[in-house]
Write a protein that holds these residues in place. Structure first.
Motif, mmCIF file in Angstrom:
data_model
loop_
_atom_site.group_PDB
_atom_site.id
_atom_site.type_symbol
_atom_site.label_atom_id
_atom_site.label_comp_id
_atom_site.label_asym_id
_atom_site.label_seq_id
_atom_site.Cartn_x
_atom_site.Cartn_y
_atom_site.Cartn_z
ATOM 1 N N GLY A 1 1.294 -1.167 0.151
ATOM 2 C CA GLY A 1 -0.391 -0.073 -0.190
ATOM 3 C C GLY A 1 0.867 1.470 -0.204
ATOM 4 N N PHE A 2 2.025 1.149 0.765
ATOM 5 C CA PHE A 2 2.545 2.738 1.173
ATOM 6 C C PHE A 2 3.722 2.644 -0.145
ATOM 7 N N ALA A 3 3.397 1.210 -0.202
ATOM 8 C CA ALA A 3 4.651 1.237 -1.856
ATOM 9 C C ALA A 3 4.108 1.778 -3.311
ATOM 10 N N ALA A 4 2.885 1.782 -2.976
ATOM 11 C CA ALA A 4 1.728 1.705 -4.747
ATOM 12 C C ALA A 4 2.512 3.252 -4.274
ATOM 13 N N GLN A 5 2.076 3.882 -2.779
ATOM 14 C CA GLN A 5 1.543 5.470 -2.579
ATOM 15 C C GLN A 5 2.682 6.117 -2.821
ATOM 16 N N LEU A 6 3.833 5.569 -2.786
ATOM 17 C CA LEU A 6 5.016 6.158 -3.034
ATOM 18 C C LEU A 6 5.570 6.783 -4.207
ATOM 19 N N LEU A 7 5.500 5.545 -5.183
ATOM 20 C CA LEU A 7 5.934 5.186 -6.770
ATOM 21 C C LEU A 7 4.522 6.057 -7.436
ATOM 22 N N ALA A 8 3.597 5.975 -6.901
ATOM 23 C CA ALA A 8 2.878 7.007 -7.831
ATOM 24 C C ALA A 8 2.558 8.108 -7.578
ATOM 25 N N LYS A 9 3.486 8.866 -6.869
ATOM 26 C CA LYS A 9 4.522 10.055 -6.215
ATOM 27 C C LYS A 9 4.530 10.282 -7.658
ATOM 28 N N VAL A 10 6.140 9.166 -7.617
ATOM 29 C CA VAL A 10 7.341 10.013 -8.746
ATOM 30 C C VAL A 10 7.286 9.535 -9.757
ATOM 31 N N GLY A 11 5.914 9.286 -10.401
ATOM 32 C CA GLY A 11 5.621 9.598 -11.728
ATOM 33 C C GLY A 11 4.747 7.850 -11.949
ATOM 34 N N ALA A 12 4.678 6.981 -11.562
ATOM 35 C CA ALA A 12 3.757 5.251 -11.635
ATOM 36 C C ALA A 12 2.716 5.438 -12.190
ATOM 37 N N GLY A 13 2.215 4.717 -13.302
ATOM 38 C CA GLY A 13 1.187 5.121 -13.318
ATOM 39 C C GLY A 13 0.713 6.284 -14.706
#
Ligand SMILES: [Zn+2]
Length: 412
Positions: free
Chosen positions: A194-206
């Motif tokens: 959950g936290f990984a998804a959030q952190l990755l979405a912040k740096v451009g994932a998706g």
């Protein structure tokens, strides 16, 4: 539109400049605003080269000071601003944005005296209609009127903030936006995932035209998760992958391409096909080994498989990157927990569920290490394939490139 500085805070005016209606609607939605259009397109945008020279007086307090400064900084920009203002004289109020090279945008709201504006409008149009004078000459003749003290009742400096992706990402890296267009799969949406998804979405994932972030989990959010999960209580009872997908999209600026797979993933080769990065955040050793095996037997293997898990009864955060060399099973070569430091009764039972109690921080550190690992895959060379953060009495292993292990049950 109006915006508030806090829940009970004062309202202040916010001017929103957009280039397409999607941007505008997004902004209204995120700022909880009704779409009440006080539309005006009286905006002049001028790019300023700004070769040297600080302005004589900064910030400028009158329109003539703005013109003085532009004259010394960039004459073409000076003329564009004057022409833009003259074109927009239909209302007493208009906005000018100066996009200054390497500096950012500064904005002004210019309020004209009604009478002065009418005179200016008349002059600007008259000269155009008759076409008697050349453009430059016309400008020179109207400019003194525009600069005159009595023409404008006020010039207000606006605080301008861009919400472009470039602007938002520029604090992250020298080469921005580089996680965009990657296809990333996260298996397991518990605390780590959950936290990984959030952190990755912040740096451009998706993000990006072909980028996507896929989240997979068959589990549901329960009250017991709340003290350590990224999701808020509003999602209790939801499938974790669907809730996360909704949650991340809801508060995002612009389109975020996130998909949820609300079930336990079948361990089949085709399930991981086509991804650039697969993240195993299940914390489940058999799943980790199965994925290592799939990676090796797959004809279209993802370039990177990243395992993030809490080791040694929650006393160590571990992330390992499988880039085809050492695998998850190869971590067996590192002893993290000595016999003497094993906790006497590591498990607790609560209404039939078994878990090991440990601080939530261990999982959030693991998620942060996953973010670092994912960003590292964008480098030409990986600086490490094994990273460990130790919280309890464990054997600490420094970051390293993990060698293949001869005794590995998966790859040897
Ligand atoms: Zn191995």
């Amino acid at each position: 539109m109006c915006h508030y500085t806090s829940s009970g805070g004062q309202a202040s005016k916010e001017i929103v400049i957009f280039t397409d209606s999607l941007q505008r609607d997004d902004w209204y939605r995120l700022r909880n605003q009704e779409l009440t259009l006080e539309k005006d397109s009286n905006v002049t945008i001028v790019r300023v080269a700004h070769n040297d020279l600080a302005p004589v007086r900064w910030p400028p307090e009158s329109l003539s000071e703005v013109f003085d400064w532009l004259k010394s900084a960039d004459l073409a920009a000076h003329d564009s601003l004057a022409r833009g203002i003259l074109k927009n004289l239909t209302k007493d109020r208009q906005i000018a944005l100066l996009d200054i090279a390497n500096e950012g945008i500064i904005g002004f709201e210019i309020n004209f005296q009604s009478s002065a504006r009418t005179v200016l409008q008349h002059h600007a149009q008259r000269k155009t209609k008759h076409g008697g004078k050349k453009n430059g000459q016309k400008l020179r003749s109207v400019l003194p009127m525009l600069r005159a003290k009595h023409a404008t009742s006020a010039i207000l400096r606006l605080s301008v903030r861009s919400i472009s992706r470039q602007e938002i990402q520029q604090r992250n890296r020298v080469a921005p936006l580089d996680l965009e267009n990657k296809k990333i799969l996260i298996i397991g949406c518990g605390t780590i995932g959950g936290f990984a998804a959030q952190l990755l979405a912040k740096v451009g994932a998706g993000r990006g035209s072909i980028g996507k972030l896929t989240l997979c989990d068959g589990d549901f959010l329960s009250p017991g998760n709340l003290s350590r999960h990224a999701l808020p209580a509003t999602y209790i009872g939801w499938n974790k992958s669907e809730a996360l997908s909704e949650y991340l999209k809801r508060d995002a600026l612009g389109r975020l391409n996130i998909h949820a797979l609300p079930y336990r993933m079948e361990m089949k080769e085709e399930k991981i096909h086509g991804y650039d990065i697969v993240i195993d955040a299940t914390g489940h050793a058999p799943t980790g080994k199965m994925l290592s095996h799939l990676m090796r037997s797959s004809s279209r293997r993802p370039p990177f498989l990243i395992h993030g898990y809490n080791d040694a009864y929650g006393m160590a955060s571990v992330v390992m990157i499988d880039d085809g060399k050492a695998c998850y099973g190869c971590t067996q070569q590192l002893t993290v927990l000595g016999e003497s430091n094993k906790p006497p009764s590591p498990y607790r039972n609560s209404c039939g569920s078994v878990f090991t109690p440990y601080d939530a921080s261990v999982s959030t550190i693991t998620a942060a290490l996953i973010q670092e690992a994912v960003l590292n895959t964008l480098n030409e060379k990986l600086p490490w394939t094994y990273a460990q953060h130790s919280t309890g009495k464990v054997v600490h292993h420094k970051r390293r490139k993990l060698a293949k292990y001869g005794g590995c049950s998966v790859c040897s």
